[in-house]
Scaffold this motif. Sequence first.
Motif, PDB file in Angstrom:
ATOM      1  N   ALA A   1       0.826  -1.209   0.000  1.00 59.99           N
ATOM      2  CA  ALA A   1       0.000   0.000   0.000  1.00 59.99           C
ATOM      3  C   ALA A   1       0.859   1.257   0.000  1.00 59.99           C
ATOM      4  O   ALA A   1       0.512   2.269  -0.634  1.00 59.99           O
ATOM      5  CB  ALA A   1      -0.927  -0.016   1.209  1.00 59.99           C
ATOM      6  N   LEU A   2       1.988   1.218   0.699  1.00 64.18           N
ATOM      7  CA  LEU A   2       2.858   2.393   0.769  1.00 64.18           C
ATOM      8  C   LEU A   2       3.458   2.749  -0.590  1.00 64.18           C
ATOM      9  O   LEU A   2       3.834   3.899  -0.825  1.00 64.18           O
ATOM     10  CB  LEU A   2       3.976   2.148   1.787  1.00 64.18           C
ATOM     11  CG  LEU A   2       3.535   2.081   3.258  1.00 64.18           C
ATOM     12  CD1 LEU A   2       4.702   1.680   4.146  1.00 64.18           C
ATOM     13  CD2 LEU A   2       2.948   3.408   3.708  1.00 64.18           C
ATOM     14  N   LYS A   3       3.548   1.777  -1.476  1.00 65.23           N
ATOM     15  CA  LYS A   3       4.110   2.048  -2.799  1.00 65.23           C
ATOM     16  C   LYS A   3       3.219   2.968  -3.622  1.00 65.23           C
ATOM     17  O   LYS A   3       3.670   3.571  -4.595  1.00 65.23           O
ATOM     18  CB  LYS A   3       4.334   0.732  -3.545  1.00 65.23           C
ATOM     19  CG  LYS A   3       5.419  -0.139  -2.929  1.00 65.23           C
ATOM     20  CD  LYS A   3       5.595  -1.431  -3.707  1.00 65.23           C
ATOM     21  CE  LYS A   3       6.656  -2.314  -3.066  1.00 65.23           C
ATOM     22  NZ  LYS A   3       6.825  -3.597  -3.791  1.00 65.23           N
ATOM     23  N   PHE A   4       1.916   3.044  -3.264  1.00 65.57           N
ATOM     24  CA  PHE A   4       1.006   3.914  -3.979  1.00 65.57           C
ATOM     25  C   PHE A   4       1.162   5.380  -3.574  1.00 65.57           C
ATOM     26  O   PHE A   4       0.619   6.266  -4.233  1.00 65.57           O
ATOM     27  CB  PHE A   4      -0.451   3.478  -3.744  1.00 65.57           C
ATOM     28  CG  PHE A   4      -0.812   2.202  -4.437  1.00 65.57           C
ATOM     29  CD1 PHE A   4      -1.201   2.198  -5.765  1.00 65.57           C
ATOM     30  CD2 PHE A   4      -0.765   0.993  -3.751  1.00 65.57           C
ATOM     31  CE1 PHE A   4      -1.536   1.023  -6.404  1.00 65.57           C
ATOM     32  CE2 PHE A   4      -1.096  -0.191  -4.390  1.00 65.57           C
ATOM     33  CZ  PHE A   4      -1.487  -0.184  -5.711  1.00 65.57           C
ATOM     34  N   GLN A   5       1.862   5.615  -2.479  1.00 63.07           N
ATOM     35  CA  GLN A   5       2.032   6.983  -2.036  1.00 63.07           C
ATOM     36  C   GLN A   5       3.093   7.694  -2.875  1.00 63.07           C
ATOM     37  O   GLN A   5       4.098   7.102  -3.264  1.00 63.07           O
ATOM     38  CB  GLN A   5       2.428   7.011  -0.562  1.00 63.07           C
ATOM     39  CG  GLN A   5       1.360   6.431   0.351  1.00 63.07           C
ATOM     40  CD  GLN A   5       1.664   6.674   1.808  1.00 63.07           C
ATOM     41  OE1 GLN A   5       2.492   7.521   2.134  1.00 63.07           O
ATOM     42  NE2 GLN A   5       0.998   5.966   2.693  1.00 63.07           N
TER      43      GLN A   5
ATOM     44  N   TYR B   1      -2.888  10.809  -2.707  1.00 67.10           N
ATOM     45  CA  TYR B   1      -4.279  10.521  -3.047  1.00 67.10           C
ATOM     46  C   TYR B   1      -4.720   9.141  -2.555  1.00 67.10           C
ATOM     47  O   TYR B   1      -5.897   8.806  -2.636  1.00 67.10           O
ATOM     48  CB  TYR B   1      -4.474  10.594  -4.571  1.00 67.10           C
ATOM     49  CG  TYR B   1      -4.256  11.981  -5.119  1.00 67.10           C
ATOM     50  CD1 TYR B   1      -5.279  12.922  -5.104  1.00 67.10           C
ATOM     51  CD2 TYR B   1      -3.022  12.359  -5.645  1.00 67.10           C
ATOM     52  CE1 TYR B   1      -5.090  14.206  -5.606  1.00 67.10           C
ATOM     53  CE2 TYR B   1      -2.818  13.634  -6.137  1.00 67.10           C
ATOM     54  CZ  TYR B   1      -3.851  14.554  -6.113  1.00 67.10           C
ATOM     55  OH  TYR B   1      -3.660  15.825  -6.601  1.00 67.10           O
ATOM     56  N   PHE B   2      -3.761   8.367  -2.088  1.00 67.23           N
ATOM     57  CA  PHE B   2      -4.109   7.023  -1.616  1.00 67.23           C
ATOM     58  C   PHE B   2      -4.628   7.105  -0.186  1.00 67.23           C
ATOM     59  O   PHE B   2      -3.954   7.631   0.711  1.00 67.23           O
ATOM     60  CB  PHE B   2      -2.878   6.106  -1.668  1.00 67.23           C
ATOM     61  CG  PHE B   2      -3.170   4.682  -1.271  1.00 67.23           C
ATOM     62  CD1 PHE B   2      -3.725   3.792  -2.177  1.00 67.23           C
ATOM     63  CD2 PHE B   2      -2.902   4.233   0.023  1.00 67.23           C
ATOM     64  CE1 PHE B   2      -3.993   2.486  -1.817  1.00 67.23           C
ATOM     65  CE2 PHE B   2      -3.165   2.927   0.395  1.00 67.23           C
ATOM     66  CZ  PHE B   2      -3.714   2.054  -0.529  1.00 67.23           C
ATOM     67  N   GLU B   3      -5.823   6.573   0.065  1.00 65.81           N
ATOM     68  CA  GLU B   3      -6.425   6.610   1.398  1.00 65.81           C
ATOM     69  C   GLU B   3      -6.066   5.326   2.145  1.00 65.81           C
ATOM     70  O   GLU B   3      -6.750   4.301   2.024  1.00 65.81           O
ATOM     71  CB  GLU B   3      -7.941   6.786   1.289  1.00 65.81           C
ATOM     72  CG  GLU B   3      -8.343   8.104   0.647  1.00 65.81           C
ATOM     73  CD  GLU B   3      -9.839   8.347   0.759  1.00 65.81           C
ATOM     74  OE1 GLU B   3     -10.405   8.069   1.825  1.00 65.81           O
ATOM     75  OE2 GLU B   3     -10.422   8.809  -0.232  1.00 65.81           O
ATOM     76  N   PHE B   4      -4.998   5.417   2.901  1.00 68.64           N
ATOM     77  CA  PHE B   4      -4.494   4.248   3.612  1.00 68.64           C
ATOM     78  C   PHE B   4      -5.507   3.746   4.645  1.00 68.64           C
ATOM     79  O   PHE B   4      -5.614   2.546   4.885  1.00 68.64           O
ATOM     80  CB  PHE B   4      -3.177   4.594   4.306  1.00 68.64           C
ATOM     81  CG  PHE B   4      -2.519   3.430   4.975  1.00 68.64           C
ATOM     82  CD1 PHE B   4      -1.780   2.514   4.240  1.00 68.64           C
ATOM     83  CD2 PHE B   4      -2.654   3.226   6.345  1.00 68.64           C
ATOM     84  CE1 PHE B   4      -1.179   1.431   4.852  1.00 68.64           C
ATOM     85  CE2 PHE B   4      -2.058   2.144   6.964  1.00 68.64           C
ATOM     86  CZ  PHE B   4      -1.328   1.253   6.220  1.00 68.64           C
TER      87      PHE B   4
END
Length: 330
Positions: A198-202, A215-218
């Motif tokens: 998930a952190l890779k989307f940040q 824009y990624f809602e963790f």
Amino acid sequence: MRFVKSEPMRSRYHETRLNWIDRLLVRTYDREGGLNQNMFREDFLNIFLHGTPRSGKLFDIKTNNYKLTHRLLNNVQTRYDFGSIDENLVHLIEEIAQSFMYFGRAFYYLHDDNEKDETKIVSYSSESIFRFAGKTIQYIPNRVDRNWDREDVTTGRELRFLDAQKILYFRWPASIRGNIMSLNKVLATLDKYDSSVALKFQSQVTHDNPNPRNYFEFKKWHTIHDLVLFKATKKIGWSARKYDSSKKSDFFDCHRWILFRRLQLELRDHTLNQLSKQLSRVGKNYCPNYKIDILATNKLPSIAHLDDLEARLIREEASFDEVIDYCIMS
């Protein structure tokens, strides 16, 4: 390939290079696993809570030959030193459950020492032992026997046919196996796509953009992750140690504690039943009419008590503390 009748050989293949033929007959497993998988294994295998002091007998043993029973159960070889029969049974059940988690089966072999009038029950890895056409067989891949005083010797493959009268064979109860296997697949997927993914989307910090907009809602991703986990563990009751989550009620936690503890006790009782049947079978080699029956005493938690506790919880007659104390501390 040689075909021989022999005793089983000690074998560990996680550090051995296996070719495609070997991998057909040797069942290996991932020793590392992921966070969720490892937590589940640790929690599930804690069938007996060692931190809780107990007094009195833990197991009720009924047999028609106590001398033979003492000979069989007094020398069960586990990863711990030999102890009392109660201690040996506790460790034996835990080790069988561990083998179930990795291989879905467990094998033990009886080694007789007639000079000492002893019989040792020794565990053998299920990586290369299997049953086929009613026979118990161990597959031995090519290996190198290293010797300090002469040249190393390379031996060929072997199929060892083991003496069925000295083999103790255990397997998953059908009522549990399917649920555990399904859960492990889900946990493996969740571990594969954990928070690091998930952190890779940040957005990454750069010299030109030191404060990138994310824009990624963790938080939503984490909520979905928990929902998948709780849905996958619905029949088993394991909560992945998420006991402080604001998304769950105390009743939810207690209900799951009861489900998970019942699963452990069901496996314990099933294993004791299998052990009684296996020992009764192999014991006939020493005493033709030998029979043994091993049951948990009231010093250990029981499924009947859990069922009563669950019924009283639903009727609001049992407190949350009572449920937690019995499931955790008993």
